[in-house]
Design a protein around this motif. Structure first.
Motif, PDB file in Angstrom:
ATOM      1  N   GLN A 163       0.819  -1.206   0.000  1.00 38.21           N
ATOM      2  CA  GLN A 163       0.000   0.000   0.000  1.00 38.21           C
ATOM      3  C   GLN A 163       0.857   1.261   0.000  1.00 38.21           C
ATOM      4  O   GLN A 163       0.517   2.260  -0.649  1.00 38.21           O
ATOM      5  N   THR A 164       1.985   1.221   0.684  1.00 37.57           N
ATOM      6  CA  THR A 164       2.907   2.366   0.680  1.00 37.57           C
ATOM      7  C   THR A 164       3.460   2.619  -0.711  1.00 37.57           C
ATOM      8  O   THR A 164       3.571   3.771  -1.155  1.00 37.57           O
ATOM      9  N   HIS A 165       3.784   1.568  -1.439  1.00 35.78           N
ATOM     10  CA  HIS A 165       4.290   1.734  -2.803  1.00 35.78           C
ATOM     11  C   HIS A 165       3.213   2.295  -3.732  1.00 35.78           C
ATOM     12  O   HIS A 165       3.518   3.087  -4.644  1.00 35.78           O
ATOM     13  N   ARG A 166       1.964   1.920  -3.511  1.00 37.92           N
ATOM     14  CA  ARG A 166       0.890   2.471  -4.353  1.00 37.92           C
ATOM     15  C   ARG A 166       0.710   3.971  -4.104  1.00 37.92           C
ATOM     16  O   ARG A 166       0.457   4.742  -5.027  1.00 37.92           O
ATOM     17  N   ARG A 167       0.848   4.374  -2.869  1.00 34.17           N
ATOM     18  CA  ARG A 167       0.750   5.805  -2.574  1.00 34.17           C
ATOM     19  C   ARG A 167       1.928   6.575  -3.171  1.00 34.17           C
ATOM     20  O   ARG A 167       1.764   7.709  -3.633  1.00 34.17           O
ATOM     21  N   ILE A 168       3.101   5.975  -3.155  1.00 31.03           N
ATOM     22  CA  ILE A 168       4.256   6.615  -3.793  1.00 31.03           C
ATOM     23  C   ILE A 168       4.041   6.725  -5.295  1.00 31.03           C
ATOM     24  O   ILE A 168       4.395   7.733  -5.934  1.00 31.03           O
ATOM     25  N   LYS A 169       3.441   5.712  -5.874  1.00 28.82           N
ATOM     26  CA  LYS A 169       3.130   5.761  -7.310  1.00 28.82           C
ATOM     27  C   LYS A 169       2.148   6.890  -7.621  1.00 28.82           C
ATOM     28  O   LYS A 169       2.303   7.627  -8.618  1.00 28.82           O
ATOM     29  N   GLU A 170       1.141   7.085  -6.766  1.00 32.15           N
ATOM     30  CA  GLU A 170       0.200   8.192  -6.970  1.00 32.15           C
ATOM     31  C   GLU A 170       0.894   9.538  -6.824  1.00 32.15           C
ATOM     32  O   GLU A 170       0.595  10.493  -7.561  1.00 32.15           O
ATOM     33  N   SER A 171       1.844   9.630  -5.899  1.00 35.87           N
ATOM     34  CA  SER A 171       2.605  10.875  -5.734  1.00 35.87           C
ATOM     35  C   SER A 171       3.443  11.181  -6.965  1.00 35.87           C
ATOM     36  O   SER A 171       3.544  12.339  -7.393  1.00 35.87           O
ATOM     37  N   LEU A 172       4.043  10.164  -7.568  1.00 37.76           N
ATOM     38  CA  LEU A 172       4.826  10.364  -8.794  1.00 37.76           C
ATOM     39  C   LEU A 172       3.941  10.857  -9.942  1.00 37.76           C
ATOM     40  O   LEU A 172       4.342  11.734 -10.717  1.00 37.76           O
ATOM     41  N   ILE A 220       8.858  10.748   2.117  1.00 37.10           N
ATOM     42  CA  ILE A 220       9.501  10.526   3.417  1.00 37.10           C
ATOM     43  C   ILE A 220       8.459  10.259   4.495  1.00 37.10           C
ATOM     44  O   ILE A 220       8.626   9.378   5.353  1.00 37.10           O
ATOM     45  N   GLU A 221       7.370  11.001   4.465  1.00 38.39           N
ATOM     46  CA  GLU A 221       6.324  10.803   5.459  1.00 38.39           C
ATOM     47  C   GLU A 221       5.674   9.430   5.325  1.00 38.39           C
ATOM     48  O   GLU A 221       5.359   8.775   6.337  1.00 38.39           O
ATOM     49  N   LEU A 222       5.491   8.972   4.100  1.00 37.46           N
ATOM     50  CA  LEU A 222       4.918   7.640   3.904  1.00 37.46           C
ATOM     51  C   LEU A 222       5.826   6.563   4.477  1.00 37.46           C
ATOM     52  O   LEU A 222       5.358   5.632   5.152  1.00 37.46           O
ATOM     53  N   TRP A 223       7.136   6.665   4.212  1.00 38.11           N
ATOM     54  CA  TRP A 223       8.052   5.648   4.723  1.00 38.11           C
ATOM     55  C   TRP A 223       8.183   5.727   6.252  1.00 38.11           C
ATOM     56  O   TRP A 223       8.300   4.697   6.925  1.00 38.11           O
ATOM     57  N   GLU A 224       8.182   6.930   6.817  1.00 37.66           N
ATOM     58  CA  GLU A 224       8.252   7.048   8.274  1.00 37.66           C
ATOM     59  C   GLU A 224       7.009   6.457   8.933  1.00 37.66           C
ATOM     60  O   GLU A 224       7.103   5.783   9.967  1.00 37.66           O
ATOM     61  N   THR A 225       5.863   6.707   8.343  1.00 38.01           N
ATOM     62  CA  THR A 225       4.626   6.136   8.892  1.00 38.01           C
ATOM     63  C   THR A 225       4.639   4.612   8.816  1.00 38.01           C
ATOM     64  O   THR A 225       4.232   3.917   9.767  1.00 38.01           O
ATOM     65  N   PHE A 226       5.108   4.085   7.689  1.00 38.25           N
ATOM     66  CA  PHE A 226       5.189   2.633   7.565  1.00 38.25           C
ATOM     67  C   PHE A 226       6.150   2.046   8.587  1.00 38.25           C
ATOM     68  O   PHE A 226       5.874   0.999   9.202  1.00 38.25           O
ATOM     69  N   TYR A 227       7.295   2.725   8.801  1.00 40.58           N
ATOM     70  CA  TYR A 227       8.286   2.213   9.752  1.00 40.58           C
ATOM     71  C   TYR A 227       7.743   2.237  11.180  1.00 40.58           C
ATOM     72  O   TYR A 227       7.917   1.277  11.945  1.00 40.58           O
ATOM     73  N   GLN A 228       7.073   3.313  11.563  1.00 37.74           N
ATOM     74  CA  GLN A 228       6.572   3.429  12.928  1.00 37.74           C
ATOM     75  C   GLN A 228       5.421   2.466  13.197  1.00 37.74           C
ATOM     76  O   GLN A 228       5.299   1.933  14.302  1.00 37.74           O
TER      77      GLN A 228
END
Length: 649
Positions: free
Chosen positions: A499-508, A638-646
């Motif tokens: 799901q994080t990768h899909r959000r990154i794809k939408e951001s791109l 960065i916010e997406l990856w930090e949220t996923f990590y936390q």
């Protein structure tokens, strides 16, 4: 108490335990050691250990005092160490730059010197204590130990002395101006009221204030315009440049929207709704339907009505993929920017053809009438925006233009004559002003650079879209792994990872669209504006070519007239009268074309100056939006990856 300076102070171990009880007997004994006079009286009463401590303190004090006296003698000797050298020089009768004992060796190095040894010893005798640090460095009068004056081989003349004095008077602190500029000035935090006469933006909305550029650019004059040429524009329209800038623009609010496909097969095209709001319309509102070819007609018509002016161009023609949704939206946005740019220029917004385009309900018939009256040939449009057509009606007037058009135009007679005599081509125009030659070269160079930048931007956009598709494919792969459900925790982790990768794809994808709508549109618009700028140079070249043709015809007619005047017979009077009338017509044409040629040149200089200022402002605003979009995209990733990590790790 400073224990480093006062050596008679009692010494104890500060590192001892804080909870240990104090010994009253030792405290009284050590307090009695603070005075030298009391040590002699209490030697008989103290035990042997206390006597040993007191004797050691006295020995240390005397030893330290001797070391200090030896150090002071070395640093500040009572006798001059150069006395022996000076005596030797005097005995040998040699002039020496060494000064006498009473004079300092070098001047200009004044500082607080050590006091003499006698002063220190006197202080020590009075207090019987080691002198403090302040007593060593204090003195009633600063001593000059060195004098920097030296003997010159050649003495300075009076002129040199005056010059040095003047130079010293002019010397100032080089950082003074900078400090003065950087000096803090206390300013009021209250909002200052700007008077309306000073150009305050009264009635401006907050959104318009936010969209204003961060910097205000002053218009730059082109290199070919002299300082005293303030009324170049008055040669074309009768209005000075200053008056046009101060004139109030009519406010237009134009929108191009609702594209609709109309027709079938070969007749299929897209129609757009153009809504305009302005005080020039009845009811301050107009709504019409226009197609892409109508925008092209407007460009050619304004180009014919305003020679030397840079007309905001429409988007270029395209046959493949012109009904795709992305292409239609991009074209709609470009045509809207075209109309808004036209409405933002005082010389174009009041043009009758522009107002006709915005409000005419029967535009097809009205456009043909206007084209016939002006002779613009706007319907015979080519794909190249830099190609131009000079209307003889607009140039010479209706009466003379009718005569010229019967013969095929201004250059038709010249081409017919040259073809009858030889196979040579008609005379070509050679630019005589270096300003236009230089500007034309700059335009070609700028077009090449912008084309390279546009290609690079397209390449980056393609790579970003490819990265987005690969990211989506990777997310689907992770989802397939999550469906295995080895454990509940691992399945949730893989699902959130996909799901994080899909959000990154939408951001791109959003970043790519933002770049296309800001920097991409600006690049495309200025590439077309350069074509429109080339068109004004072509107009000047075309008028120059007409000028050369008419000048050649006039010269030949004048020579023929002179021959007829020499052979002035009864039979040649009619020919003489006819040739004289033709010569006067050619002379009038020559004067009209020459004035138009000069006016177009002056107008081009003004337009280039305005174009340079607008170019910098538009690209600066586009780059600001481009950089802000890039920064926000990185922050979102960065916010997406930090949220996923936390949440998961």
């Amino acid at each position: 108490m400073d224990y480093e300076e006062d050596l008679n102070a009692p010494v104890w171990d500060e590192l001892g335990a804080k909870d240990e009880p104090a010994i009253a007997e030792l405290g009284e004994r050590f307090n009695s050691l603070s005075n030298k006079d009391q040590i002699q009286d209490t030697n008989n009463e103290l035990p042997e250990a206390a006597k040993t401590v007191a004797e050691g303190a006295q020995a240390w004090n005397s030893t330290n005092q001797e070391k200090k006296e030896n150090l002071l003698k070395k640093l500040a000797p009572e006798e001059d160490p150069l006395l022996d050298i000076q005596t030797t020089v005097k005995e040998s009768n040699i002039d020496s730059p060494v000064k006498a004992k009473e004079e300092p060796l070098f001047s200009g190095s004044t500082y607080i010197a050590f006091p003499e040894l006698s002063d220190v010893s006197a202080q020590g005798d009075e207090t019987n204590e080691a002198p403090s640090s302040g007593s060593h460095r204090s003195s009633t009068k600063p001593q000059v130990l060195f004098n920097s004056a030296r003997i010159r081989r050649r003495p300075l003349s009076s002129h040199a002395l005056d010059r040095n004095a003047t130079t010293e008077a002019k010397i100032s602190d080089p950082l003074g101006e900078i400090k003065k500029q950087e000096e803090f000035v206390d300013e009021s935090l209250e909002e200052q009221q700007v008077p309306e006469s000073a150009g305050s933006a009264k009635g401006t909305s907050i959104l318009q204030q936010v969209n204003e550029p961060l910097f205000k650019l002053s218009p730059r004059k082109p290199s070919g315009v002299k300082d005293n040429e303030e009324t170049l524009e008055s040669d074309v329209s009768g209005v000075t440049k200053k008056d046009e800038e101060e004139s109030k623009l009519i406010e237009f609010n134009i929108e191009v929207k609702d594209p609709v496909k109309v027709g079938e097969l070969t007749s299929m095209h897209v129609e757009y709704t153009v809504e305009s709001r302005s005080e020039v319309f009845e009811g301050s509102y107009a709504k019409v339907i226009r197609r892409y070819s109508d925008f092209r007609w407007l460009y050619r018509q304004l180009q014919n009505n305003h020679w030397g002016s840079i007309i905001p161009p429409p988007p270029e023609k395209q046959t493949v993929g012109r009904f795709k949704q992305d292409f239609i939206e991009n074209r709609r946005c470009q045509m809207e920017r075209m109309l808004r740019r036209i409405a933002g220029k005082a010389s174009l917004q009041s043009d009758p053809d522009f107002l006709l385009f915005l409000k005419s309900e029967q535009f097809a018939s009205d456009a043909k009438k206007r084209e016939h009256i002006t002779g613009s040939g706007a319907s015979n449009d080519s794909n190249d925006l830099s190609e131009i057509y000079i209307s003889e009606i607009q140039l010479l007037g209706a009466e003379d233009a009718a005569t010229v058009l019967k013969n095929g135009g201004l250059d038709a007679e010249s081409q017919k004559r040259f073809m009858n005599i030889s196979f040579s081509s008609p005379p070509k125009y050679v630019e005589v002003d270096d300003f236009f030659v230089e500007q034309r070269q700059n335009i070609d160079l700028l077009e090449e650079k912008l084309s390279q930048l546009d290609k690079s931007l397209v390449s980056v956009d393609c790579q970003r879209n490819e990265l987005a598709s690969v990211t989506e494919e990777f997310a689907r792969t992770i989802d397939s792994l999550a469906t295995l459900e080895v454990t509940k925790k691992s399945s949730d982790l893989l699902t959130n990872f996909a799901q994080t990768h899909r959000r990154i794809k939408e951001s791109l994808e959003r970043t790519s669209l933002q770049e296309a709508l800001t920097l991409g549109i600006t690049l495309d618009e200025y590439l077309r504006l350069l074509s429109s700028l080339k068109a004004v140079f072509n107009q000047r070249a075309k008028l120059g070519q007409y000028l050369a043709i008419v000048e050649g015809d006039m010269t030949r007619k004048q020579s023929s007239l002179e021959r007829l005047q020499k052979n002035s017979g009864q039979s040649s009077l009619d020919k003489l009268s006819t040739n004289k009338n033709e010569y006067l017509v050619l002379k009038r044409r020559f004067e009209i074309i020459k004035k138009s040629w000069q006016d177009v040149g002056n107008r081009i200089k003004v337009e280039i100056s305005s174009f340079d200022a607008e170019k910098v402002k538009d690209f600066r605003n586009s780059m600001e939006i481009f950089l802000e979009s890039a920064i926000e995209g990185q922050k979102e990733a960065i916010e997406l990856w930090e949220t996923f990590y936390q949440n998961n790790l």
